[in-house]
Enzyme design. Structure first.
Site, mmCIF file in Angstrom:
data_model
loop_
_atom_site.group_PDB
_atom_site.id
_atom_site.type_symbol
_atom_site.label_atom_id
_atom_site.label_comp_id
_atom_site.label_asym_id
_atom_site.label_seq_id
_atom_site.Cartn_x
_atom_site.Cartn_y
_atom_site.Cartn_z
ATOM 1 N N SER A 110 0.847 -1.189 0.000
ATOM 2 C CA SER A 110 0.000 0.000 0.000
ATOM 3 C C SER A 110 0.881 1.236 0.000
ATOM 4 O O SER A 110 1.980 1.234 0.552
ATOM 5 C CB SER A 110 -0.902 0.010 1.234
ATOM 6 O OG SER A 110 -1.519 1.267 1.405
ATOM 7 N N SER A 111 0.373 2.314 -0.573
ATOM 8 C CA SER A 111 1.132 3.568 -0.587
ATOM 9 C C SER A 111 1.286 4.163 0.810
ATOM 10 O O SER A 111 2.131 5.034 1.016
ATOM 11 C CB SER A 111 0.442 4.593 -1.498
ATOM 12 O OG SER A 111 -0.855 4.896 -1.024
ATOM 13 N N CYS A 112 0.503 3.675 1.788
ATOM 14 C CA CYS A 112 0.617 4.218 3.142
ATOM 15 C C CYS A 112 1.908 3.785 3.831
ATOM 16 O O CYS A 112 2.192 4.238 4.945
ATOM 17 C CB CYS A 112 -0.588 3.817 3.982
ATOM 18 S SG CYS A 112 -0.639 2.077 4.431
ATOM 19 N N TYR A 139 -1.594 -0.503 10.113
ATOM 20 C CA TYR A 139 -1.736 -1.158 8.812
ATOM 21 C C TYR A 139 -0.465 -0.981 7.989
ATOM 22 O O TYR A 139 0.023 -1.933 7.365
ATOM 23 C CB TYR A 139 -2.938 -0.564 8.079
ATOM 24 C CG TYR A 139 -3.157 -1.087 6.688
ATOM 25 C CD1 TYR A 139 -3.695 -2.354 6.475
ATOM 26 C CD2 TYR A 139 -2.853 -0.315 5.568
ATOM 27 C CE1 TYR A 139 -3.922 -2.840 5.195
ATOM 28 C CE2 TYR A 139 -3.069 -0.789 4.284
ATOM 29 C CZ TYR A 139 -3.607 -2.049 4.100
ATOM 30 O OH TYR A 139 -3.816 -2.520 2.827
ATOM 31 N N LYS A 143 2.220 -3.782 6.391
ATOM 32 C CA LYS A 143 2.584 -3.856 4.977
ATOM 33 C C LYS A 143 4.096 -3.720 4.785
ATOM 34 O O LYS A 143 4.687 -4.387 3.922
ATOM 35 C CB LYS A 143 1.842 -2.777 4.185
ATOM 36 C CG LYS A 143 0.356 -3.061 4.024
ATOM 37 C CD LYS A 143 0.127 -4.359 3.244
ATOM 38 C CE LYS A 143 -1.319 -4.647 2.979
ATOM 39 N NZ LYS A 143 -1.518 -5.892 2.204
ATOM 40 N N HIS A 182 -13.290 2.955 2.061
ATOM 41 C CA HIS A 182 -12.393 4.011 1.592
ATOM 42 C C HIS A 182 -13.196 5.151 0.971
ATOM 43 O O HIS A 182 -14.415 5.059 0.812
ATOM 44 C CB HIS A 182 -11.395 3.437 0.581
ATOM 45 C CG HIS A 182 -10.337 2.583 1.203
ATOM 46 N ND1 HIS A 182 -10.303 1.212 1.046
ATOM 47 C CD2 HIS A 182 -9.273 2.889 1.990
ATOM 48 C CE1 HIS A 182 -9.259 0.716 1.705
ATOM 49 N NE2 HIS A 182 -8.630 1.711 2.283
#
Length: 324
Positions: A110-112, A139, A143, A182
């Protein structure tokens, strides 16, 4: 690029938005041997069950799309579940794949994973260079651990486990829960309900100023298969694989206000939009640097408004599942 359509492929998380899109794309490419398991058939958080599955089901490639996901509200409300479930699922699958000799695996991150204040657009080498966005830190840490698991098995055992970092995804099979979804499915549902009731206004979270990038899940599926099948130099033990971590996105972003207005247009809501600045905005901007993937030969095909129409149509066709 080698595309081994005769390989046996396991898609973990095939009932989710990304996993189902990967299955659709593989079938469209002519893959015949696609293995999937429902939650009732295989609990991916059960280590022994996952080990038994891999021991009894020979596979060549694994797409690890299974994850517990959600928006700002869900991440803030259930941080323990988000870090525990995701760490457990990815650890079980990656380790069991290795133990049974699976050489190729693709992990979806994920980009997070990137720092809250990372330089924009975010390059792959921004990983672990700053503080994460607090609202989804558990989260994100899970990842990041998945990326490092893949890298570690590559370095120690010469595996070919790659990771792709998608930007914000949307499309068919998205989660349209009124609280735990989301931003795009949440907005689509909110504007749809408002239109059906004849509401004069819709209240949107935050200020509308943060910048976000969005990628249709069918593009994400195409990118995932593309990255999985890229040729890679022969791995040597104790070295870093060239393709272990790569961004996937459009390289184009918009403000949340622009997104919200576009969703209202797609749904056909003609009332007013009001903003609630007491709600969290999240990171000020999240744009992926996708030059690495573009230079390898892949770029997105679905523009945002077209993708929103597709996602809304899917919602309309399946809205009986989302009532209440």
């Amino acid at each position: 690029m080698h595309t081994p359509r005769d390989q046996t492929v396991f898609v973990a998380g095939h009932q989710g938005m990304v996993g189902s899109a990967i299955v659709r794309h593989l079938k469209a490419l002519g893959y015949q041997n696609i293995v999937t398991t429902s939650r009732d058939e295989l609990d991916l958080s059960n280590q022994q069950a996952v080990q038994d599955f891999f021991a009894s089901t020979p596979v060549n490639h694994v797409y690890l799309a299974a994850a517990k996901v959600g928006g700002i509200h869900a991440n803030s409300t259930y941080p323990a579940e988000f870090i525990y479930k995701n760490l457990t699922i990815e650890s079980n699958i990656i380790h069991s794949a290795h133990r049974t000799g699976v050489q190729k695996l693709l992990f979806l991150g994920s980009s997070c994973i990137y720092p809250k204040m990372a330089e924009q657009p975010m390059r792959e080498d921004a990983l672990l260079t700053g503080i994460l966005e607090p609202t989804n830190e558990p989260y994100a840490i899970a990842k990041i651990a998945g990326i490092k698991l893949c890298e570690s098995y590559n370095r120690q055992y010469g595996r070919d486990y790659r990771s792709v970092m998608p930007t914000n995804l949307y499309g068919p099979n998205d989660n349209f829960h009124p609280e735990n979804s989301h931003v795009i499915p949440a907005l689509l549902r909110r504007f749809h309900v408002a239109k059906e009731r004849g509401d004069a206004k819709v209240t949107a979270w935050g200020t509308g100023t943060p910048m976000r990038e969005f990628l249709h899940v069918d593009d994400m599926a195409a990118a995932s298969v593309f990255v999985m099948n890229l040729d890679n130099p022969t791995y040597q033990k104790h070295t870093q694989p060239m393709l272990s971590h790569i961004n996937v996105g459009t390289g184009v972003d918009c403000t949340i206000r622009e997104l919200t207005e576009t969703v209202a247009k797609v749904v056909g809501f003609e009332g007013n939009i009001e903003w609630d600045p007491s709600k969290p905005d999240g990171a000020p901007r999240k744009l992926m640097d996708v030059s690495r993937l573009r230079n390898l030969g892949w770029s997105y095909a679905i523009e945002l408004e077209d993708g929103l129409h597709n996602a809304y149509q899917w919602f309309l066709n399946n809205q009986d599942h989302f009532r209440g």
